[in-house]
Write a protein that holds these residues in place. Structure first.
Motif, PDB file in Angstrom:
ATOM      1  N   CYS A   1       0.874  -0.915   0.348  1.00 39.33           N
ATOM      2  CA  CYS A   1       0.112  -0.078   0.230  1.00 39.33           C
ATOM      3  C   CYS A   1       0.428   1.185  -0.447  1.00 39.33           C
ATOM      4  O   CYS A   1       1.865   1.234   0.940  1.00 39.33           O
ATOM      5  CB  CYS A   1      -0.798  -0.293   1.413  1.00 39.33           C
ATOM      6  SG  CYS A   1      -2.118   1.364   0.855  1.00 39.33           S
TER       7      CYS A   1
ATOM      8  N   TRP B   1      -3.539   0.714  -2.996  1.00 37.00           N
ATOM      9  CA  TRP B   1      -3.146  -0.666  -2.295  1.00 37.00           C
ATOM     10  C   TRP B   1      -2.269  -1.511  -3.807  1.00 37.00           C
ATOM     11  O   TRP B   1      -3.655  -0.900  -4.796  1.00 37.00           O
ATOM     12  CB  TRP B   1      -4.796  -1.348  -1.848  1.00 37.00           C
ATOM     13  CG  TRP B   1      -4.615  -1.625  -0.442  1.00 37.00           C
ATOM     14  CD1 TRP B   1      -5.329  -0.513   0.095  1.00 37.00           C
ATOM     15  CD2 TRP B   1      -3.708  -2.466   0.102  1.00 37.00           C
ATOM     16  NE1 TRP B   1      -4.728  -1.100   1.191  1.00 37.00           N
ATOM     17  CE2 TRP B   1      -4.240  -2.060   1.230  1.00 37.00           C
ATOM     18  CE3 TRP B   1      -2.650  -3.163   0.524  1.00 37.00           C
ATOM     19  CZ2 TRP B   1      -3.535  -2.865   3.044  1.00 37.00           C
ATOM     20  CZ3 TRP B   1      -2.119  -3.604   1.536  1.00 37.00           C
ATOM     21  CH2 TRP B   1      -2.791  -3.227   2.753  1.00 37.00           C
TER      22      TRP B   1
ATOM     23  N   LEU C   1      -8.649   1.858   4.954  1.00 33.70           N
ATOM     24  CA  LEU C   1      -7.476   0.709   4.356  1.00 33.70           C
ATOM     25  C   LEU C   1      -7.290  -0.404   4.437  1.00 33.70           C
ATOM     26  O   LEU C   1      -7.507  -1.237   3.478  1.00 33.70           O
ATOM     27  CB  LEU C   1      -5.785   1.666   5.322  1.00 33.70           C
ATOM     28  CG  LEU C   1      -5.611   2.615   4.929  1.00 33.70           C
ATOM     29  CD1 LEU C   1      -4.182   2.990   6.236  1.00 33.70           C
ATOM     30  CD2 LEU C   1      -4.891   2.626   4.248  1.00 33.70           C
TER      31      LEU C   1
ATOM     32  N   TYR D   1      -7.953  -3.088   1.196  1.00 36.23           N
ATOM     33  CA  TYR D   1      -7.676  -4.249   0.958  1.00 36.23           C
ATOM     34  C   TYR D   1      -8.836  -5.314   0.579  1.00 36.23           C
ATOM     35  O   TYR D   1      -8.515  -6.484  -0.131  1.00 36.23           O
ATOM     36  CB  TYR D   1      -7.001  -4.430   2.156  1.00 36.23           C
ATOM     37  CG  TYR D   1      -5.740  -6.331   2.355  1.00 36.23           C
ATOM     38  CD1 TYR D   1      -5.099  -6.160   1.518  1.00 36.23           C
ATOM     39  CD2 TYR D   1      -6.176  -6.873   3.631  1.00 36.23           C
ATOM     40  CE1 TYR D   1      -4.136  -7.392   1.940  1.00 36.23           C
ATOM     41  CE2 TYR D   1      -5.968  -8.226   3.304  1.00 36.23           C
ATOM     42  CZ  TYR D   1      -4.861  -8.509   2.168  1.00 36.23           C
ATOM     43  OH  TYR D   1      -4.108  -9.575   2.301  1.00 36.23           O
TER      44      TYR D   1
END
Length: 231
Positions: A102, A181, A116, A120
């Motif tokens: 990332c 990412w 975040l 993912y």
């Protein structure tokens, strides 16, 4: 292994020392480091910098600075992909078995652990997805954008859309400038991020603000205060 790489060079010109300038009482970079650590997504959170002071601040807030960025990718002409390519190659040379990476910007005080994590999870949904990144909608139809000539004359970028109703125009989105990412090989092969093999984590516009000028900084601080009051 998943790693976060936070690019943070020392030569910011428009806002001097932007990456470690105090924002609501903390160095700006601390917000990105904190979100990465709290997300639980990463085995290592690394800051790529050419600057000793930034390196020290990053370590104080829990990031690792295992190398100093070379001068040839520390100037105004170096791209984010250059920095990512160098950092990932360094990690591979250490024998780290990296799966996902990332790129997390140092100037993203509105990023959260939840965002975040969502990025993912979206990356993991399909093996054909190469990147996920934060995005937001434009507040005004881009098809109605206008431009001015040197004489101040007005014209439309696309005059064919002048009479089209707003609700009939396609929604437009822009990069929110927080995180990207990606699969390790996608970064190493320098694949395009804004492409069909990517997906977005859609942010509300209230959580998006570029911070490139003093005016941007003031607006971001006011926005941050508002978000704190709403929490």
């Amino acid at each position: 292994m998943n790693i976060a790489i936070i690019p943070a060079r020392g030569g910011s010109k428009r806002i001097p020392r932007k990456n470690i300038k105090l924002f609501h009482g903390k160095p700006m970079i601390a917000y990105s480091i904190d979100a990465a650590l709290k997300s639980g997504c990463f085995d290592k959170v690394i800051v790529s910098t050419d600057d000793a002071e930034i390196a020290e601040v990053a370590k104080q807030f829990g990031a690792q600075v295992p190398f100093i960025r070379p001068d040839n990718i520390a100037d105004d002409h170096a791209t984010t992909m250059d920095v990512m390519h160098h950092a990932i190659q360094w990690c591979v040379q250490q024998g780290w078995n990296i799966e996902a990476v990332c790129c997390l910007y140092a100037t993203a005080p509105f990023v959260t652990p939840e965002l975040l994590t969502e990025g993912y999870q979206k990356l993991q949904q399909d093996k054909d997805i190469e990147f996920t990144f934060s995005a937001a909608t434009f507040s005004f139809p881009i098809q109605r954008a206008i431009k001015l000539s040197q004489q101040g004359e007005v014209s439309m970028f696309d005059a064919t859309k002048e009479q089209v109703r707003s609700q009939d125009l396609d929604e437009a989105y822009h990069d929110a400038g927080q995180f990207y990412w990606g699969r390790k090989d996608a970064f190493l092969q320098r694949k395009a991020i804004f492409a069909t093999h990517s997906r977005v984590v859609l942010l509300p516009r209230i959580r998006v603000q570029d911070i490139d000028t003093a005016e941007d900084w003031e607006f971001a601080e006011a926005l941050f205060t508002l978000l704190q009051q709403q929490a």
